[in-house]
Design a protein around this motif. Structure first.
Motif, PDB file in Angstrom:
ATOM      1  N   LYS A 165       0.993  -1.315  -0.117  1.00 46.57           N
ATOM      2  CA  LYS A 165      -0.014   0.074  -0.041  1.00 46.57           C
ATOM      3  C   LYS A 165       0.812   1.169  -0.032  1.00 46.57           C
ATOM      4  O   LYS A 165       0.391   2.407  -0.041  1.00 46.57           O
ATOM      5  N   PHE A 166       2.241   1.085   0.302  1.00 46.83           N
ATOM      6  CA  PHE A 166       3.077   2.202   0.403  1.00 46.83           C
ATOM      7  C   PHE A 166       3.568   2.736  -0.957  1.00 46.83           C
ATOM      8  O   PHE A 166       3.369   1.868  -2.015  1.00 46.83           O
ATOM      9  N   TYR A 167       3.828   3.805  -1.205  1.00 47.15           N
ATOM     10  CA  TYR A 167       4.248   4.203  -2.367  1.00 47.15           C
ATOM     11  C   TYR A 167       3.353   4.382  -3.514  1.00 47.15           C
ATOM     12  O   TYR A 167       3.583   4.355  -4.734  1.00 47.15           O
ATOM     13  N   ASN A 168       2.042   3.955  -3.090  1.00 42.74           N
ATOM     14  CA  ASN A 168       0.796   3.939  -4.199  1.00 42.74           C
ATOM     15  C   ASN A 168       1.207   2.965  -5.289  1.00 42.74           C
ATOM     16  O   ASN A 168       1.162   3.294  -6.552  1.00 42.74           O
ATOM     17  N   LEU A 169       1.656   1.782  -4.983  1.00 37.04           N
ATOM     18  CA  LEU A 169       2.041   0.882  -6.065  1.00 37.04           C
ATOM     19  C   LEU A 169       0.990  -0.158  -6.088  1.00 37.04           C
ATOM     20  O   LEU A 169       0.657  -1.110  -5.695  1.00 37.04           O
ATOM     21  N   PRO A 170       0.064   0.019  -7.433  1.00 39.11           N
ATOM     22  CA  PRO A 170      -0.961  -1.010  -7.623  1.00 39.11           C
ATOM     23  C   PRO A 170      -0.528  -2.277  -8.184  1.00 39.11           C
ATOM     24  O   PRO A 170       0.661  -2.267  -8.919  1.00 39.11           O
ATOM     25  N   ASN A 171      -1.201  -3.201  -7.962  1.00 39.36           N
ATOM     26  CA  ASN A 171      -0.989  -4.499  -8.382  1.00 39.36           C
ATOM     27  C   ASN A 171       0.434  -5.044  -8.199  1.00 39.36           C
ATOM     28  O   ASN A 171       0.980  -5.639  -9.013  1.00 39.36           O
ATOM     29  N   THR A 172       1.078  -4.750  -7.040  1.00 40.93           N
ATOM     30  CA  THR A 172       2.245  -4.905  -6.598  1.00 40.93           C
ATOM     31  C   THR A 172       2.361  -5.900  -5.649  1.00 40.93           C
ATOM     32  O   THR A 172       1.706  -5.458  -4.350  1.00 40.93           O
ATOM     33  N   GLN A 173       2.970  -7.308  -5.411  1.00 42.28           N
ATOM     34  CA  GLN A 173       2.740  -7.868  -4.294  1.00 42.28           C
ATOM     35  C   GLN A 173       4.063  -8.696  -3.629  1.00 42.28           C
ATOM     36  O   GLN A 173       5.059  -8.718  -4.577  1.00 42.28           O
ATOM     37  N   VAL A 174       3.970  -8.825  -2.541  1.00 40.78           N
ATOM     38  CA  VAL A 174       5.306  -9.509  -2.042  1.00 40.78           C
ATOM     39  C   VAL A 174       4.909 -10.894  -2.057  1.00 40.78           C
ATOM     40  O   VAL A 174       3.836 -11.325  -1.519  1.00 40.78           O
ATOM     41  N   ASN A 175       5.715 -11.513  -2.615  1.00 44.21           N
ATOM     42  CA  ASN A 175       5.604 -13.072  -2.945  1.00 44.21           C
ATOM     43  C   ASN A 175       6.204 -13.966  -2.279  1.00 44.21           C
ATOM     44  O   ASN A 175       7.547 -14.307  -2.978  1.00 44.21           O
ATOM     45  N   VAL A 176       6.064 -14.827  -1.044  1.00 42.74           N
ATOM     46  CA  VAL A 176       7.117 -15.424  -0.654  1.00 42.74           C
ATOM     47  C   VAL A 176       7.164 -16.898  -1.000  1.00 42.74           C
ATOM     48  O   VAL A 176       8.243 -17.716  -0.792  1.00 42.74           O
ATOM     49  N   ALA A 177       6.528 -17.067  -2.040  1.00 44.12           N
ATOM     50  CA  ALA A 177       6.565 -18.306  -2.953  1.00 44.12           C
ATOM     51  C   ALA A 177       7.836 -18.317  -3.615  1.00 44.12           C
ATOM     52  O   ALA A 177       8.444 -19.523  -4.096  1.00 44.12           O
ATOM     53  N   MET A 178       8.541 -16.994  -3.923  1.00 41.52           N
ATOM     54  CA  MET A 178       9.797 -17.356  -4.618  1.00 41.52           C
ATOM     55  C   MET A 178      10.737 -17.917  -3.948  1.00 41.52           C
ATOM     56  O   MET A 178      11.725 -18.452  -4.483  1.00 41.52           O
ATOM     57  N   GLY A 179      10.695 -18.073  -2.436  1.00 37.04           N
ATOM     58  CA  GLY A 179      11.745 -19.020  -1.799  1.00 37.04           C
ATOM     59  C   GLY A 179      11.525 -20.322  -1.991  1.00 37.04           C
ATOM     60  O   GLY A 179      12.400 -21.081  -2.303  1.00 37.04           O
ATOM     61  N   PHE A 180      10.247 -20.622  -2.395  1.00 34.79           N
ATOM     62  CA  PHE A 180      10.015 -21.979  -2.839  1.00 34.79           C
ATOM     63  C   PHE A 180      10.739 -22.366  -4.274  1.00 34.79           C
ATOM     64  O   PHE A 180      11.081 -23.562  -4.656  1.00 34.79           O
ATOM     65  N   LEU A 181      10.554 -21.418  -5.162  1.00 35.50           N
ATOM     66  CA  LEU A 181      11.040 -21.380  -6.276  1.00 35.50           C
ATOM     67  C   LEU A 181      12.645 -21.914  -6.421  1.00 35.50           C
ATOM     68  O   LEU A 181      13.003 -22.776  -7.355  1.00 35.50           O
ATOM     69  N   ALA A 182      13.174 -21.390  -5.501  1.00 29.83           N
ATOM     70  CA  ALA A 182      14.658 -21.686  -5.404  1.00 29.83           C
ATOM     71  C   ALA A 182      14.949 -23.302  -5.186  1.00 29.83           C
ATOM     72  O   ALA A 182      15.785 -24.017  -5.879  1.00 29.83           O
ATOM     73  N   LEU A 183      14.074 -23.759  -4.186  1.00 25.58           N
ATOM     74  CA  LEU A 183      14.238 -25.129  -4.134  1.00 25.58           C
ATOM     75  C   LEU A 183      13.533 -26.083  -4.952  1.00 25.58           C
ATOM     76  O   LEU A 183      14.159 -26.966  -5.617  1.00 25.58           O
ATOM     77  N   LEU A 184      12.555 -25.542  -5.829  1.00 24.24           N
ATOM     78  CA  LEU A 184      12.090 -26.392  -7.064  1.00 24.24           C
ATOM     79  C   LEU A 184      13.134 -26.481  -8.067  1.00 24.24           C
ATOM     80  O   LEU A 184      13.307 -27.392  -8.619  1.00 24.24           O
ATOM     81  N   GLY A 185      13.754 -25.209  -8.352  1.00 23.54           N
ATOM     82  CA  GLY A 185      14.935 -25.080  -9.579  1.00 23.54           C
ATOM     83  C   GLY A 185      16.109 -25.936  -8.910  1.00 23.54           C
ATOM     84  O   GLY A 185      16.395 -26.763  -9.808  1.00 23.54           O
ATOM     85  N   ALA A 186      16.395 -26.197  -7.746  1.00 20.74           N
ATOM     86  CA  ALA A 186      17.624 -26.959  -7.400  1.00 20.74           C
ATOM     87  C   ALA A 186      17.337 -28.300  -7.471  1.00 20.74           C
ATOM     88  O   ALA A 186      18.187 -29.207  -7.622  1.00 20.74           O
TER      89      ALA A 186
END
Length: 167
Positions: free
Chosen positions: A12-33
């Motif tokens: 909600k800060f900086y008025n950033l529409p459609n921007t999300q913090v996605n913790v699933a990116m951490g899982f992507l590291a494992l999936l790729g490895a």
């Protein structure tokens, strides 16, 4: 992303529409490895496209494609990490985190916003700010969650040469 654990927090800060913090990116590291570039790239591409479709009504293709490319890049680290050997030392973790920060920078600060400007005619200041925030958030997610998951998974693997044949 197409994982069972998926948390999005709307910024909600900086008025950033459609921007999300996605913790699933951490899982992507494992999936790729574990599974390599094709599986990681397809999983994140399909997952991001479906998430955008359900959330916004249609995928935002510039970011979906970049997410897929980041998945491929994480998967390319598989041969260097070799977590299936059961050993994942500090040097490999440091290398991977420098690598993922660079990959995320290229994807979120350079490619995705530039694509938004060229394809969707979005305002540059908005999309580059979105890209920088996403780069930082995703890099932190991978550095914390991804590193923990990589270490934990490596510990479940039997180290090469650790078993001896009984006579």
């Amino acid at each position: 992303m197409g994982f069972s654990v998926h948390l999005n927090v709307q910024l909600k800060f900086y008025n950033l529409p459609n921007t999300q913090v996605n913790v699933a990116m951490g899982f992507l590291a494992l999936l790729g490895a574990i599974f390599g570039p094709v599986a990681a790239g397809l999983a994140v591409f399909i997952g991001h496209a479906l998430n955008d479709f359900v959330t916004y009504g249609s995928p935002w293709w510039t970011w979906v494609v970049v997410d897929g490319l980041i998945g491929v890049a994480f998967g390319l680290a598989k041969n260097r990490l070799k977590i299936e050997n059961g050993v994942l030392g500090k040097a490999k973790l440091i290398w991977f985190n420098i690598y993922q920060i660079i990959v995320n920078f290229i994807g979120w600060v350079l490619l995705a916003p530039t694509g938004d400007i060229i394809i969707y005619h979005e305002p540059a200041n908005k999309v580059y700010l979105q890209g920088v925030v996403t780069w930082i958030a995703d890099s932190i997610s991978v550095a914390i969650i991804g590193t923990i998951l990589l270490v934990l998974y490596a510990r479940t693997r039997t180290q090469r040469g650790s078993l001896t044949k009984e006579r």
